[in-house]
Design a protein around this motif. Structure first.
Motif, PDB file in Angstrom:
ATOM      1  N   UNK A 200       0.830  -1.209   0.000  1.00 37.28           N
ATOM      2  CA  UNK A 200       0.000   0.000   0.000  1.00 37.28           C
ATOM      3  C   UNK A 200       0.864   1.258   0.000  1.00 37.28           C
ATOM      4  N   UNK A 201       1.951   1.241   0.776  1.00 37.36           N
ATOM      5  CA  UNK A 201       2.851   2.394   0.799  1.00 37.36           C
ATOM      6  C   UNK A 201       3.491   2.591  -0.573  1.00 37.36           C
ATOM      7  N   UNK A 202       3.890   1.500  -1.217  1.00 42.58           N
ATOM      8  CA  UNK A 202       4.524   1.603  -2.536  1.00 42.58           C
ATOM      9  C   UNK A 202       3.601   2.272  -3.538  1.00 42.58           C
ATOM     10  N   UNK A 203       2.326   1.888  -3.549  1.00 42.97           N
ATOM     11  CA  UNK A 203       1.391   2.490  -4.498  1.00 42.97           C
ATOM     12  C   UNK A 203       1.355   4.009  -4.340  1.00 42.97           C
ATOM     13  N   UNK A 204       1.363   4.491  -3.103  1.00 48.61           N
ATOM     14  CA  UNK A 204       1.319   5.933  -2.876  1.00 48.61           C
ATOM     15  C   UNK A 204       2.662   6.589  -3.157  1.00 48.61           C
ATOM     16  N   UNK A 205       3.759   5.894  -2.889  1.00 50.47           N
ATOM     17  CA  UNK A 205       5.078   6.420  -3.242  1.00 50.47           C
ATOM     18  C   UNK A 205       5.161   6.719  -4.730  1.00 50.47           C
ATOM     19  N   UNK A 206       4.595   5.838  -5.531  1.00 49.88           N
ATOM     20  CA  UNK A 206       4.679   5.978  -6.981  1.00 49.88           C
ATOM     21  C   UNK A 206       3.842   7.141  -7.505  1.00 49.88           C
ATOM     22  N   UNK A 207       2.941   7.668  -6.652  1.00 48.35           N
ATOM     23  CA  UNK A 207       2.165   8.847  -7.056  1.00 48.35           C
ATOM     24  C   UNK A 207       2.915  10.134  -6.760  1.00 48.35           C
ATOM     25  N   UNK A 208       4.018  10.038  -6.013  1.00 44.77           N
ATOM     26  CA  UNK A 208       4.769  11.231  -5.638  1.00 44.77           C
ATOM     27  C   UNK A 208       4.316  11.841  -4.326  1.00 44.77           C
ATOM     28  N   UNK A 209       3.370  11.184  -3.628  1.00 44.67           N
ATOM     29  CA  UNK A 209       2.869  11.714  -2.364  1.00 44.67           C
ATOM     30  C   UNK A 209       3.984  11.754  -1.317  1.00 44.67           C
TER      31      UNK A 209
END
Length: 256
Positions: A200-209
């Motif tokens: 879940x953290x990776x998915x948000x990391x990839x958005x630039x958040x």
């Protein structure tokens, strides 16, 4: 293959390429729903398979020959997913099929590969027949010698050679998609699979958040989120988001 089928598959490829790196779940679901209802398809699954390293214990009677399912997705949760049998695999002819020609792109189906008496076996009825599944086709895409991406499609009828050809063609031409899907679960490039929270953290990391926003969205402490980010970087062998993103661009990590 029928020109209309070819055009529909090419349009699907175009759709998949428009999904951002953090949208692998949505892209996978789109691929699965594309086939829902076609050729009697009841359910679709994806499995990321990895081979145990020589230092990991496999057991003396390992029917999966050191291969394990490390990540799974299923389109229809109300149809008992047959992939549950992989959690505690038992000896059965259906397990021999995916282990043939390891390391090569391949497709196989129950009705083409297994003898007729198998469809009267308790194993078939328990895992497939009792759930309305009469046939299934699987497509395996190797990413390297220790990692493969597998899609399965489960039908309420026998699948024709033409239907199997469509599945095979659709999944053969998108190596980039298989690679992104495996990467999103910490497979192929990571030293070990990601935990559910790391995923879940990776998915948000990839958005630039930023980490604080990730923490807020996931209901985590900022310090805990940072620990997950550090663990993700370590597993992928990078030191920054730029290095992480370079993996999705099929480049060597810029900061490794």
């Amino acid at each position: 293959m029928d020109p209309a089928d070819t055009e529909a598959i090419h349009s699907l490829w175009d759709e998949l390429s428009d999904f951002a790196p953090d949208q692998s779940e949505a892209a996978t679901r789109r691929l699965m729903t594309f086939w829902a209802g076609r050729d009697g398809i009841l359910n679709a699954t994806w499995a990321g398979a990895v081979r145990l390293t020589s230092g990991e214990r496999a057991g003396s009677e390992d029917v999966m020959r050191r291969w394990r399912v490390a990540a799974v997705r299923s389109l229809q949760s109300h149809i008992p997913p047959p992939h549950r049998i992989w959690d505690q695999p038992e000896s059965d002819p259906s397990f021999d099929i995916p282990l043939r020609d390891l390391g090569r792109f391949r497709s196989y189906s129950f009705r083409r590969e297994l003898p007729e008496p198998w469809f009267d076996s308790p194993f078939y009825h328990r895992h497939y027949g009792d759930h309305g599944i009469q046939d299934a086709v699987f497509v395996a895409f190797p990413l390297n010698q220790d990692c493969e991406s597998h899609f399965g499609f489960y039908a309420d009828r026998s699948l024709s050679d033409a239907a199997i050809a469509r599945f095979t063609y659709a999944l053969r031409g998108i190596k980039w998609f298989h690679r992104h899907l495996m990467l999103s679960h910490g497979l192929t490039m990571a030293s070990s699979p990601l935990t559910p929270t790391e995923h879940r953290v990776l998915r948000l990391l990839l958005t630039g958040a930023p980490e604080k926003r990730i923490a807020d969205q996931l209901g985590l402490a900022v310090s805990t989120t940072h620990q997950h980010v550090v663990a993700i970087f370590r597993k992928f062998g990078v030191r920054s988001r730029a290095g992480l993103m370079s993996l999705w661009l099929n480049q060597a990590p810029r900061d490794a």
